[in-house]
Design a protein around this motif. Structure first.
Motif, mmCIF file in Angstrom:
data_model
loop_
_atom_site.group_PDB
_atom_site.id
_atom_site.type_symbol
_atom_site.label_atom_id
_atom_site.label_comp_id
_atom_site.label_asym_id
_atom_site.label_seq_id
_atom_site.Cartn_x
_atom_site.Cartn_y
_atom_site.Cartn_z
ATOM 1 N N THR A 42 0.830 -1.195 0.000
ATOM 2 C CA THR A 42 0.000 0.000 0.000
ATOM 3 C C THR A 42 0.867 1.249 0.000
ATOM 4 O O THR A 42 0.553 2.234 -0.668
ATOM 5 C CB THR A 42 -0.929 0.001 1.238
ATOM 6 O OG1 THR A 42 -1.723 -1.177 1.217
ATOM 7 C CG2 THR A 42 -1.825 1.221 1.228
ATOM 8 N N ASN A 43 1.983 1.206 0.736
ATOM 9 C CA ASN A 43 2.890 2.343 0.794
ATOM 10 C C ASN A 43 3.480 2.638 -0.579
ATOM 11 O O ASN A 43 3.576 3.792 -0.986
ATOM 12 C CB ASN A 43 4.014 2.069 1.795
ATOM 13 C CG ASN A 43 4.965 3.236 1.929
ATOM 14 O OD1 ASN A 43 4.550 4.343 2.255
ATOM 15 N ND2 ASN A 43 6.242 2.999 1.676
ATOM 16 N N GLU A 44 3.885 1.587 -1.312
ATOM 17 C CA GLU A 44 4.429 1.783 -2.661
ATOM 18 C C GLU A 44 3.388 2.391 -3.582
ATOM 19 O O GLU A 44 3.688 3.283 -4.374
ATOM 20 C CB GLU A 44 4.930 0.447 -3.217
ATOM 21 C CG GLU A 44 6.172 -0.068 -2.520
ATOM 22 C CD GLU A 44 6.398 -1.535 -2.756
ATOM 23 O OE1 GLU A 44 5.598 -2.146 -3.493
ATOM 24 O OE2 GLU A 44 7.365 -2.084 -2.195
ATOM 25 N N GLU A 45 2.163 1.896 -3.470
ATOM 26 C CA GLU A 45 1.091 2.449 -4.301
ATOM 27 C C GLU A 45 0.768 3.883 -3.885
ATOM 28 O O GLU A 45 0.448 4.728 -4.732
ATOM 29 C CB GLU A 45 -0.148 1.570 -4.212
ATOM 30 C CG GLU A 45 0.043 0.211 -4.864
ATOM 31 C CD GLU A 45 -1.227 -0.607 -4.905
ATOM 32 O OE1 GLU A 45 -2.314 -0.038 -4.705
ATOM 33 O OE2 GLU A 45 -1.127 -1.831 -5.128
ATOM 34 N N ALA A 46 0.871 4.155 -2.588
ATOM 35 C CA ALA A 46 0.612 5.509 -2.107
ATOM 36 C C ALA A 46 1.640 6.487 -2.671
ATOM 37 O O ALA A 46 1.300 7.609 -3.065
ATOM 38 C CB ALA A 46 0.627 5.546 -0.581
ATOM 39 N N ILE A 47 2.900 6.073 -2.695
ATOM 40 C CA ILE A 47 3.948 6.920 -3.278
ATOM 41 C C ILE A 47 3.667 7.145 -4.758
ATOM 42 O O ILE A 47 3.777 8.257 -5.269
ATOM 43 C CB ILE A 47 5.332 6.289 -3.067
ATOM 44 C CG1 ILE A 47 5.688 6.281 -1.577
ATOM 45 C CG2 ILE A 47 6.401 7.037 -3.855
ATOM 46 C CD1 ILE A 47 6.967 5.549 -1.249
ATOM 47 N N TYR A 48 3.305 6.071 -5.444
ATOM 48 C CA TYR A 48 2.971 6.175 -6.871
ATOM 49 C C TYR A 48 1.823 7.165 -7.086
ATOM 50 O O TYR A 48 1.879 8.035 -7.961
ATOM 51 C CB TYR A 48 2.591 4.801 -7.408
ATOM 52 C CG TYR A 48 2.175 4.789 -8.861
ATOM 53 C CD1 TYR A 48 3.122 4.724 -9.881
ATOM 54 C CD2 TYR A 48 0.822 4.832 -9.223
ATOM 55 C CE1 TYR A 48 2.746 4.696 -11.206
ATOM 56 C CE2 TYR A 48 0.436 4.812 -10.545
ATOM 57 C CZ TYR A 48 1.403 4.744 -11.542
ATOM 58 O OH TYR A 48 1.015 4.736 -12.866
ATOM 59 N N ASN A 49 0.782 7.027 -6.273
ATOM 60 C CA ASN A 49 -0.395 7.885 -6.425
ATOM 61 C C ASN A 49 -0.124 9.333 -6.042
ATOM 62 O O ASN A 49 -0.877 10.232 -6.424
ATOM 63 C CB ASN A 49 -1.555 7.330 -5.600
ATOM 64 C CG ASN A 49 -2.092 6.029 -6.159
ATOM 65 O OD1 ASN A 49 -2.055 5.797 -7.368
ATOM 66 N ND2 ASN A 49 -2.583 5.166 -5.280
ATOM 67 N N SER A 50 0.956 9.543 -5.269
ATOM 68 C CA SER A 50 1.284 10.908 -4.857
ATOM 69 C C SER A 50 2.309 11.571 -5.767
ATOM 70 O O SER A 50 2.720 12.705 -5.521
ATOM 71 C CB SER A 50 1.811 10.913 -3.414
ATOM 72 O OG SER A 50 3.097 10.315 -3.349
ATOM 73 N N LEU A 51 2.747 10.859 -6.816
ATOM 74 C CA LEU A 51 3.746 11.421 -7.718
ATOM 75 C C LEU A 51 3.233 12.698 -8.379
ATOM 76 O O LEU A 51 2.101 12.758 -8.866
ATOM 77 C CB LEU A 51 4.118 10.412 -8.810
ATOM 78 C CG LEU A 51 5.040 9.256 -8.425
ATOM 79 C CD1 LEU A 51 5.191 8.308 -9.606
ATOM 80 C CD2 LEU A 51 6.404 9.775 -7.989
ATOM 81 N N ASN A 52 4.075 13.710 -8.384
ATOM 82 C CA ASN A 52 3.799 14.928 -9.144
ATOM 83 C C ASN A 52 4.274 14.657 -10.571
ATOM 84 O O ASN A 52 5.466 14.594 -10.832
ATOM 85 C CB ASN A 52 4.550 16.105 -8.537
ATOM 86 C CG ASN A 52 4.399 17.380 -9.359
ATOM 87 O OD1 ASN A 52 3.703 17.413 -10.359
ATOM 88 N ND2 ASN A 52 5.065 18.437 -8.941
ATOM 89 N N SER A 53 3.329 14.484 -11.489
ATOM 90 C CA SER A 53 3.681 14.101 -12.857
ATOM 91 C C SER A 53 4.436 15.194 -13.602
ATOM 92 O O SER A 53 5.127 14.911 -14.588
ATOM 93 C CB SER A 53 2.419 13.738 -13.639
ATOM 94 O OG SER A 53 1.630 14.899 -13.878
ATOM 95 N N ASN A 54 4.296 16.439 -13.128
ATOM 96 C CA ASN A 54 4.989 17.541 -13.792
ATOM 97 C C ASN A 54 4.600 17.610 -15.268
ATOM 98 O O ASN A 54 5.405 17.942 -16.131
ATOM 99 C CB ASN A 54 6.507 17.371 -13.642
ATOM 100 C CG ASN A 54 7.246 18.685 -13.621
ATOM 101 O OD1 ASN A 54 6.645 19.757 -13.597
ATOM 102 N ND2 ASN A 54 8.567 18.622 -13.641
#
Length: 238
Positions: A42-54
């Protein structure tokens, strides 16, 4: 190693009384391990979902999760020192931007670029990989970036393969990051596919220096492909 548990994990651990642990220790340990595993995913997915795509496209979730797992292990071992992760997804068409440079301190994608694979790895799509000298194929797995040098392609970046038998011959094979004219949209338009290297992850000329300066000196590079043989051999993602 210092483990950081989410509140759900801590609540589960604290809920077990000494008596419960004595009578059903095996069951409880398995339950804790299951929650820790789920929490990590879940933490890995949370980091992914919080990525600033820029304003760039995001990488695929599966490739990002594998890259992040290896990154944490390598950082803990001191084999990489920067919070910069470069992810190359060779499951994608070479006509697409399949390289990402990600700042994990700010969770921001810094670059999203075209990148070439080796001439014997495939045509538009990568299909075959090797660690052997003179194979002219790309190698999968985790690398630490090295030093910049000036070669026949101009400023280039040396790479150290960190997985024995998978990419450990990178230095010997002179597998480096460099710029190339054949890594461009115009080449794709004229040839229906991106150009290919001798095994190096070659970049567009206009981005090479910027990316090299960002990722040099012991940052993490991961070349992804959904290969069962790689997953079986790798000690970083298995």
């Amino acid at each position: 190693m210092i483990y950081k548990f989410c509140p759900a994990v801590l609540l589960l651990i604290l809920s077990f009384s000494p008596g419960n642990l004595f009578f059903s220790e095996t069951k409880n340990v398995k339950e804790i391990a299951k929650v820790i595993k789920t929490s990590s995913e879940t933490n890995e997915e949370a980091i992914y979902n919080s990525l600033n795509s820029n304003q760039f496209a995001l990488p695929q979730l599966e490739s990002f999760k594998e890259a992040l797992k290896g990154f944490y292990i390598l950082k803990e071992k001191g084999l990489i020192s920067k919070n910069i992760l470069t992810l190359i997804d060779f499951s994608m068409s070479s006509n697409s931007k399949r390289l990402w440079v990600i700042d994990l301190t700010t969770n921001t994608i810094l670059y999203n670029s075209l990148v070439a694979h080796g001439r014997n790895t495939g045509n538009e799509f990568a299909t075959s990989f090797s660690n052997s000298p003179q194979s002219f194929k790309s190698s999968l797995g985790f690398y630490a970036t090295g030093e910049i040098y000036s070669g026949k392609h101009g400023n280039s970046l040396k790479l150290d393969g960190l997985e024995k038998g998978i990419n450990s011959n990178a230095r010997e094979r002179a597998v480096v990051i460099h710029g190339a004219e054949y890594v461009s949209n115009s080449f794709i338009q004229n040839n229906k596919r991106l150009g290919r290297s001798l095994g190096c992850p070659a970049l567009p000329l206009e981005l090479t220096d910027k990316i090299i300066q960002t990722i040099k000196d012991k940052s993490c590079l991961f070349i992804y492909f959904p290969s069962d043989s790689y997953k079986g051999a790798s000690k970083l993602i298995s």
